[in-house]
Design a protein around this motif. Structure first.
Motif, PDB file in Angstrom:
ATOM      1  N   GLY A 276      36.361  49.886  41.790  1.00  0.00           N
ATOM      2  CA  GLY A 276      36.065  48.458  41.738  1.00  0.00           C
ATOM      3  C   GLY A 276      35.598  47.908  43.067  1.00  0.00           C
ATOM      4  O   GLY A 276      35.052  48.635  43.897  1.00  0.00           O
ATOM      5  N   PRO A 277      35.803  46.623  43.274  1.00  0.00           N
ATOM      6  CA  PRO A 277      35.303  45.981  44.488  1.00  0.00           C
ATOM      7  C   PRO A 277      35.821  46.649  45.760  1.00  0.00           C
ATOM      8  O   PRO A 277      35.167  46.618  46.792  1.00  0.00           O
ATOM      9  CB  PRO A 277      35.849  44.556  44.377  1.00  0.00           C
ATOM     10  CG  PRO A 277      36.099  44.343  42.939  1.00  0.00           C
ATOM     11  CD  PRO A 277      36.458  45.670  42.373  1.00  0.00           C
ATOM     12  N   ASN A 278      37.003  47.274  45.680  1.00  0.00           N
ATOM     13  CA  ASN A 278      37.576  47.890  46.876  1.00  0.00           C
ATOM     14  C   ASN A 278      36.724  49.043  47.375  1.00  0.00           C
ATOM     15  O   ASN A 278      36.488  49.166  48.569  1.00  0.00           O
ATOM     16  CB  ASN A 278      38.992  48.378  46.594  1.00  0.00           C
ATOM     17  CG  ASN A 278      39.892  47.245  46.210  1.00  0.00           C
ATOM     18  OD1 ASN A 278      39.837  46.184  46.818  1.00  0.00           O
ATOM     19  ND2 ASN A 278      40.690  47.437  45.185  1.00  0.00           N
ATOM     20  N   ILE A 279      36.259  49.887  46.454  1.00  0.00           N
ATOM     21  CA  ILE A 279      35.452  51.022  46.899  1.00  0.00           C
ATOM     22  C   ILE A 279      34.044  50.545  47.241  1.00  0.00           C
ATOM     23  O   ILE A 279      33.399  51.080  48.139  1.00  0.00           O
ATOM     24  CB  ILE A 279      35.444  52.153  45.836  1.00  0.00           C
ATOM     25  CG1 ILE A 279      34.962  53.473  46.440  1.00  0.00           C
ATOM     26  CG2 ILE A 279      34.573  51.814  44.639  1.00  0.00           C
ATOM     27  CD1 ILE A 279      35.961  54.110  47.335  1.00  0.00           C
TER      28      ILE A 279
ATOM     29  N   GLU B 145      34.491  48.434  33.567  1.00  0.00           N
ATOM     30  CA  GLU B 145      34.647  47.908  34.918  1.00  0.00           C
ATOM     31  C   GLU B 145      35.418  46.601  34.803  1.00  0.00           C
ATOM     32  O   GLU B 145      34.853  45.538  34.609  1.00  0.00           O
ATOM     33  CB  GLU B 145      33.273  47.695  35.552  1.00  0.00           C
ATOM     34  CG  GLU B 145      33.295  47.242  36.993  1.00  0.00           C
ATOM     35  CD  GLU B 145      33.707  48.331  37.973  1.00  0.00           C
ATOM     36  OE1 GLU B 145      33.562  49.521  37.648  1.00  0.00           O
ATOM     37  OE2 GLU B 145      34.189  47.976  39.065  1.00  0.00           O
ATOM     38  N   ALA B 146      36.734  46.700  34.911  1.00  0.00           N
ATOM     39  CA  ALA B 146      37.559  45.489  34.885  1.00  0.00           C
ATOM     40  C   ALA B 146      37.424  44.804  36.251  1.00  0.00           C
ATOM     41  O   ALA B 146      36.934  45.419  37.197  1.00  0.00           O
ATOM     42  CB  ALA B 146      39.001  45.860  34.605  1.00  0.00           C
ATOM     43  N   PRO B 147      37.848  43.556  36.377  1.00  0.00           N
ATOM     44  CA  PRO B 147      37.696  42.885  37.672  1.00  0.00           C
ATOM     45  C   PRO B 147      38.335  43.647  38.826  1.00  0.00           C
ATOM     46  O   PRO B 147      37.888  43.556  39.952  1.00  0.00           O
ATOM     47  CB  PRO B 147      38.424  41.560  37.451  1.00  0.00           C
ATOM     48  CG  PRO B 147      38.307  41.296  36.001  1.00  0.00           C
ATOM     49  CD  PRO B 147      38.332  42.628  35.334  1.00  0.00           C
ATOM     50  N   LYS B 148      39.372  44.427  38.523  1.00  0.00           N
ATOM     51  CA  LYS B 148      40.064  45.140  39.608  1.00  0.00           C
ATOM     52  C   LYS B 148      39.531  46.536  39.844  1.00  0.00           C
ATOM     53  O   LYS B 148      39.903  47.171  40.819  1.00  0.00           O
ATOM     54  CB  LYS B 148      41.554  45.227  39.291  1.00  0.00           C
ATOM     55  CG  LYS B 148      42.375  44.102  39.841  1.00  0.00           C
ATOM     56  CD  LYS B 148      42.552  43.016  38.877  1.00  0.00           C
ATOM     57  CE  LYS B 148      43.127  41.776  39.482  1.00  0.00           C
ATOM     58  NZ  LYS B 148      42.911  40.642  38.588  1.00  0.00           N
TER      59      LYS B 148
ATOM     60  N   ARG C 174      44.632  53.975  32.261  1.00  0.00           N
ATOM     61  CA  ARG C 174      44.315  54.168  33.681  1.00  0.00           C
ATOM     62  C   ARG C 174      44.118  52.775  34.254  1.00  0.00           C
ATOM     63  O   ARG C 174      43.070  52.150  34.098  1.00  0.00           O
ATOM     64  CB  ARG C 174      43.035  54.997  33.798  1.00  0.00           C
ATOM     65  CG  ARG C 174      42.758  55.530  35.178  1.00  0.00           C
ATOM     66  CD  ARG C 174      41.693  54.753  35.902  1.00  0.00           C
ATOM     67  NE  ARG C 174      41.455  55.337  37.222  1.00  0.00           N
ATOM     68  CZ  ARG C 174      41.280  54.612  38.304  1.00  0.00           C
ATOM     69  NH1 ARG C 174      41.303  53.300  38.253  1.00  0.00           N
ATOM     70  NH2 ARG C 174      41.068  55.197  39.463  1.00  0.00           N
ATOM     71  N   ALA C 175      45.171  52.265  34.907  1.00  0.00           N
ATOM     72  CA  ALA C 175      45.100  50.891  35.388  1.00  0.00           C
ATOM     73  C   ALA C 175      44.547  50.875  36.805  1.00  0.00           C
ATOM     74  O   ALA C 175      45.043  51.584  37.673  1.00  0.00           O
ATOM     75  CB  ALA C 175      46.488  50.275  35.370  1.00  0.00           C
ATOM     76  N   PRO C 176      43.508  50.075  37.047  1.00  0.00           N
ATOM     77  CA  PRO C 176      42.885  50.081  38.384  1.00  0.00           C
ATOM     78  C   PRO C 176      43.837  49.641  39.494  1.00  0.00           C
ATOM     79  O   PRO C 176      43.850  50.247  40.560  1.00  0.00           O
ATOM     80  CB  PRO C 176      41.717  49.104  38.239  1.00  0.00           C
ATOM     81  CG  PRO C 176      41.975  48.322  37.002  1.00  0.00           C
ATOM     82  CD  PRO C 176      42.789  49.195  36.113  1.00  0.00           C
TER      83      PRO C 176
END
Lengths: 390, 317
Positions: free
Chosen positions: A240-243, A328-331, A352-354
């Motif tokens: 997600g946004p982190n990577i 692609e969930a928000p997290k 599989r929880a982000p």
């Protein structure tokens, strides 16, 4: 390490003092328990920090305070019955959670979802992304001390929740999606109101930027804090946004397109800073891109008529087999792995929880930083404990 | 003699009663102003537009259970809030609200304010230390670090003003600004003073000792009931003192056309409150090592350079 920093290591006195300290003063790191009841641990996250002064030597994450046994519960529920449970995973972006689940079941059964329903789903998922990122920005800014941003973000989130309420009657735990489509068509006036939001939102987003984007204090709190390289992030399972904040072009909506994302025009938000600030920029851009997607969906939905539900048997009995579907969930990457034995209930369901995967990178990120940075890091990776503990 | 004594006592009562009332209502105004800045209404329930809210808050704190943690150092734990509040309130004794309205005129007023303000910070350290809990200790340590960081450049920022007016007497300092306010001669010192003042008040962006999101409530995490109220009152009383000092040192005290002096003084003071509240609604918080860096590496050299420049200019002119 403040004490050591003050001593000049090169000088003789510095060396002597250091030796003295080691021989006579037995020092030991302080253990600090942060959470599960702490204003900034976003729910019931608990961190145990080993501190040397205010510097962090080690971190241990303790989770499970919100464990409800979702995956086990799924085995006792029929497929449609489990849908409302998915709302309670990441409870601030329930549409996205619904989306992942229904996609997996549809893939297992080979259901074709009507076009109109596809666009409604994409639109709802993107509105959810905006609202989830708004909460993230609100709490992240609040943790760093910028209180006003918090209330500004909640103002816009309110508009999105009103839209959700219009579409399905619920604001938070929506359960709007169904296996094969969505519960019912959009009500009259929805499109106009959603358009209004798309028109207002970019201006409001500018307000947040005015408050903190170039603020010196904000920059000094976020730039070069909690750096994590793209490779390290991938190894830790960041998504997600982190990577994307670490310069990795990875977005399931683009790389493994599902639903109608490949028919819409939008860009992946990527930044190369690898730090808290980069993750902040990524999410800001994502909100704007999502807004673009929503207006495109609205354009299409205005013209496109048709059913919002596929022909689905009354009793949902997928064939024997297993399936993994991810969105692609928000997290980040939200995946549902379902094993079916041909009965109306899943034999096994794994989520599989982000947030769960993202949380694991916290100790790596905060090592050597200060207590105040822990707060910035927890904020920047954006965890929701409902999803972590399941 | 007896008459003078009575007069002083009356002045004391007026100043402290008004000060405490202002302090109580300062919390109200802060909540209202921040509320409106943040799209909220602030307190609305108790009385018309929530006007009785501060009194309700005070009553609530008064009747709350007074909890003393098991591991605390009991006497220090009791002593710290009292010390903090006393230090904040006695500062008001030397503040000249107009040419002849003050409790006492002290010829070393500035020194008195500076030194007692530092003692007040020690109370925070004591509070953190005596609570016997980890978060307050960290809050206390941070406030100790803050004493070193900001007291020094706070003092140096005032130095230029003292050089110009040639006195430590607050009345004389104001009188010296009859024609031009000190802010015109000392703009840099004024900025440094305001930044140091934010530090002194533990307010955003320098509210490190009580950083809510990091240290829960910092040094007063374990305090409840009226002991907590003491800290709260002290913080706002300090806000008054710091604003008063800014008005006296830089903004010409009670000087102003038409209106009586005390009104001018209060107007200028309120402008300062408003500024502090505005800052709180706008800025994020610094990390404490960053604050220290700002203090030692930026503010202190600026303040020192300001003194040098002031001295050189005074020699030449």
């Amino acid at each position: 390490m403040m004490e050591k920093g003050l001593m000049d290591k090169g000088s003789v006195e510095g060396q002597v003092t250091e030796d003295l300290m080691r021989d006579t003063l037995k020092t030991r790191e302080m253990w600090l328990n942060m959470g599960p009841q702490h204003p900034s641990t976003h729910g019931v996250l608990r961190l145990i920090l080993a501190l040397e002064g205010e510097r962090i030597v080690d971190t241990e994450i303790v989770i499970g305070y919100l464990h409800r046994g979702m995956e086990k519960l799924a085995e006792a529920k029929t497929y449609p019955q489990f849908l409302p449970y998915t709302d309670r995973l990441d409870y601030i972006s329930s549409h996205a959670m619904n989306f992942g689940y229904v996609l997996a079941v549809e893939k297992l059964m080979g259901i074709e979802v009507p076009e109109r329903a596809q666009y409604i789903r994409v639109m709802m998922a993107e509105l959810t992304r905006i609202s989830s990122h708004l909460i993230w920005l609100a709490t992240h800014a609040l943790d760093i001390g910028a209180m006003t941003v918090f209330l500004y973000c909640f103002r816009e989130r309110e508009m999105i929740l009103d839209l959700f309420e219009m579409a399905c009657g619920a604001r938070l735990t929506t359960s709007y999606f169904r296996i094969g489509g969505v519960a019912h068509d959009l009500p009259d006036g929805f499109i106009e109101q959603a358009r209004e939001f798309c028109k207002i939102f970019p201006k409001k987003a500018q307000d947040y930027d005015d408050l903190i984007l170039k603020n010196r204090i904000w920059l000094s709190r976020t730039v070069n804090v909690a750096k994590i390289s793209g490779e390290e992030g991938l190894n830790l399972g960041l998504t997600g946004p982190n990577i994307r904040g670490s310069g990795v072009y990875w977005d399931i909506r683009k790389d493994e397109p599902y639903s109608n994302y490949d028919k819409l025009d939008w860009e992946i938000a990527v930044e190369h800073g690898c730090d808290v600030y980069a993750r902040y920029l990524v999410r800001l851009k994502e909100m704007r891109e999502s807004c673009k997607i929503v207006s495109q969906c609205l354009d299409i939905l205005e013209k496109l008529d048709g059913p919002v539900m596929a022909k689905v048997p009354k009793v949902i009995k997928p064939p024997e087999g297993e399936v993994y579907a991810s969105v692609e969930a928000p997290k980040g990457e939200l995946g549902f792995y379902i094993v079916s034995d041909g009965s109306p209930k899943p034999y096994r369901l794994k989520i599989r929880a982000p947030s769960f995967a993202n949380l694991i990178s916290v100790p790596t990120m905060v090592r050597g930083h200060m207590v105040a940075d822990v707060i910035a890091v927890i904020g920047s990776i954006d965890v929701v404990l409902g999803e972590v503990d399941r | 003699m007896a008459q003078e004594l009575v007069l002083v006592v009356i002045k004391m009562i007026v100043v402290f009663a008004v000060a405490l009332l202002i302090v109580a209502y300062l919390t109200y105004f802060e909540r209202k102003i921040i509320g409106h800045m943040q799209l909220r209404l602030g307190p609305m329930r108790v009385g018309p537009h929530g006007l009785l809210q501060p009194i309700a808050d005070g009553l609530k704190l008064f009747v709350k259970e007074d909890i003393v943690p098991h591991d605390s150092d009991r006497w220090t734990f009791y002593f710290a809030p009292i010390l903090n509040l006393v230090c904040a309130l006695v500062l008001l004794a030397v503040i000249p609200f107009s040419y002849n309205f003050m409790v006492t005129r002290l010829n070393i007023g500035v020194l008195y304010v500076l030194s007692l303000a530092s003692v007040g910070t020690i109370a925070l350290l004591l509070a953190g230390w005596s609570s016997g809990s980890k978060y307050p200790i960290m809050g206390g340590l941070r406030s100790a670090a803050q004493i070193f960081s900001y007291e020094i450049f706070l003092g140096f920022s005032i130095m230029g003003v003292l050089m110009i007016s040639g006195s430590l007497d607050l009345v004389k300092i104001v009188e010296a600004q009859s024609k031009v306010w000190n802010i015109v001669y000392q703009p840099v010192a004024f900025v440094v003073y305001v930044i140091a003042a934010l530090g002194e008040l533990n307010r955003v962006p320098f509210d490190l000792p009580e950083a809510e999101n990091e240290l829960v409530a910092g040094f007063h995490t374990e305090y409840s009931g009226f002991k907590f109220a003491y800290f709260f009152l002290a913080e706002y009383a300090n806000m008054i003192v710091v604003s008063c000092m800014a008005v006296i040192l830089f903004l010409g005290g009670w000087k102003g056309p038409v209106l009586p002096g005390i009104v001018w003084f209060l107007i200028k003071m309120c402008a300062f409150f408003y500024f502090f509240i505005w800052v709180r609604a706008t800025f994020p918080r610094y990390r404490y090592d960053q604050f220290m860096r700002i203090g030692w590496k930026i503010m202190l050299p600026i303040a020192l350079a300001n003194i040098v420049v002031t001295g050189v200019v005074m020699m030449l002119v």
